[in-house]
Design a protein around this motif. Structure first.
Motif, short mmCIF file in Angstrom:
data_model
loop_
_atom_site.label_atom_id
_atom_site.label_comp_id
_atom_site.label_asym_id
_atom_site.label_seq_id
_atom_site.Cartn_x
_atom_site.Cartn_y
_atom_site.Cartn_z
N LYS A 80 -89.36 -65.68 58.89
CA LYS A 80 -90.05 -64.75 57.66
C LYS A 80 -91.75 -64.93 57.60
N GLU A 81 -92.29 -65.85 58.29
CA GLU A 81 -93.90 -65.79 58.41
C GLU A 81 -94.10 -64.69 59.37
N ILE A 82 -93.19 -64.39 60.54
CA ILE A 82 -93.61 -63.42 61.54
C ILE A 82 -93.15 -62.20 60.90
N GLU A 83 -92.15 -61.85 60.40
CA GLU A 83 -91.67 -60.52 59.54
C GLU A 83 -92.51 -60.30 58.63
N ASN A 84 -93.42 -61.02 57.61
CA ASN A 84 -94.43 -60.82 56.59
C ASN A 84 -95.54 -60.37 57.56
N ALA A 85 -96.05 -60.92 58.53
CA ALA A 85 -97.08 -60.49 59.34
C ALA A 85 -96.96 -59.07 59.98
N MET A 86 -95.82 -58.91 60.59
CA MET A 86 -95.71 -57.53 60.97
C MET A 86 -95.32 -56.46 59.83
N LYS A 87 -95.12 -56.86 58.80
CA LYS A 87 -94.95 -55.95 57.67
C LYS A 87 -96.04 -55.72 57.33
N ASN A 88 -97.07 -56.41 57.41
CA ASN A 88 -98.47 -56.14 57.00
C ASN A 88 -99.24 -55.17 57.92
N ILE A 89 -99.09 -55.42 59.24
CA ILE A 89 -99.50 -54.53 60.12
C ILE A 89 -98.88 -53.24 60.28
N ILE A 90 -97.73 -53.13 60.15
CA ILE A 90 -97.10 -51.73 60.01
C ILE A 90 -97.62 -51.06 58.79
N ASP A 91 -97.74 -51.69 57.53
CA ASP A 91 -98.11 -51.21 56.24
C ASP A 91 -99.53 -50.41 56.51
N GLU A 92 -100.40 -51.34 57.02
CA GLU A 92 -101.80 -50.97 57.19
C GLU A 92 -101.78 -49.85 58.11
N SER A 93 -101.19 -49.88 59.39
CA SER A 93 -101.08 -48.79 60.36
C SER A 93 -100.71 -47.52 59.70
N LYS A 94 -99.43 -47.47 58.80
CA LYS A 94 -99.03 -46.26 58.40
C LYS A 94 -100.14 -45.67 57.48
N LYS A 95 -100.99 -46.48 57.05
CA LYS A 95 -102.25 -45.90 56.17
C LYS A 95 -103.17 -44.83 56.71
N ILE A 96 -102.83 -44.92 57.84
CA ILE A 96 -103.82 -44.00 59.09
C ILE A 96 -103.19 -42.77 59.22
N LYS A 97 -103.71 -41.63 58.94
CA LYS A 97 -103.24 -40.34 58.80
C LYS A 97 -102.58 -39.87 60.44
N SER A 98 -103.40 -40.45 61.18
CA SER A 98 -102.60 -39.77 62.81
C SER A 98 -101.79 -40.78 63.24
N VAL A 99 -101.50 -41.85 62.59
CA VAL A 99 -100.73 -42.79 63.37
C VAL A 99 -98.97 -42.69 62.69
N GLU A 100 -98.09 -42.65 63.94
CA GLU A 100 -96.63 -42.42 63.66
C GLU A 100 -96.13 -43.77 64.26
N ILE A 101 -95.22 -44.30 63.63
CA ILE A 101 -94.33 -45.46 64.51
C ILE A 101 -92.94 -44.94 64.57
N PRO A 102 -92.65 -44.67 65.53
CA PRO A 102 -91.16 -44.19 65.91
C PRO A 102 -90.16 -45.33 65.47
N GLY A 103 -89.28 -44.88 64.59
CA GLY A 103 -88.14 -45.80 64.18
C GLY A 103 -88.60 -46.71 63.02
N ILE A 104 -89.65 -46.25 62.40
CA ILE A 104 -90.29 -46.91 61.11
C ILE A 104 -89.95 -45.83 60.08
#
Length: 66
Positions: free
Chosen positions: A42-66
């Protein structure tokens, strides 16, 4: 992220050439560790969720499969 959760190493690599759609591709590998305890899934999942959420805020960033 929890106060005792650290990311001591982040490996990064980028393909030297543009992909067929004219975009650069990058890869990251995160290693999560705590000096105090074994981290839970759960701690790892929360950390990854934070990283992904912050990355998705960047206009030019795409994360395949997310």
């Amino acid at each position: 992220m929890s106060a005792n959760l650290i990311i001591p190493r982040v490996a990064f690599s980028a393909d030297p050439a543009l992909s067929s759609n004219g975009r650069y591709r990058s890869r990251f590998r995160f290693i999560f560790q705590s000096k105090d305890k074994t981290l839970t899934v759960k701690e790892i999942e929360n950390a990854m969720k934070n990283i992904i959420d912050e990355s998705k805020k960047i206009k030019s960033v795409e994360i395949p499969g997310i």
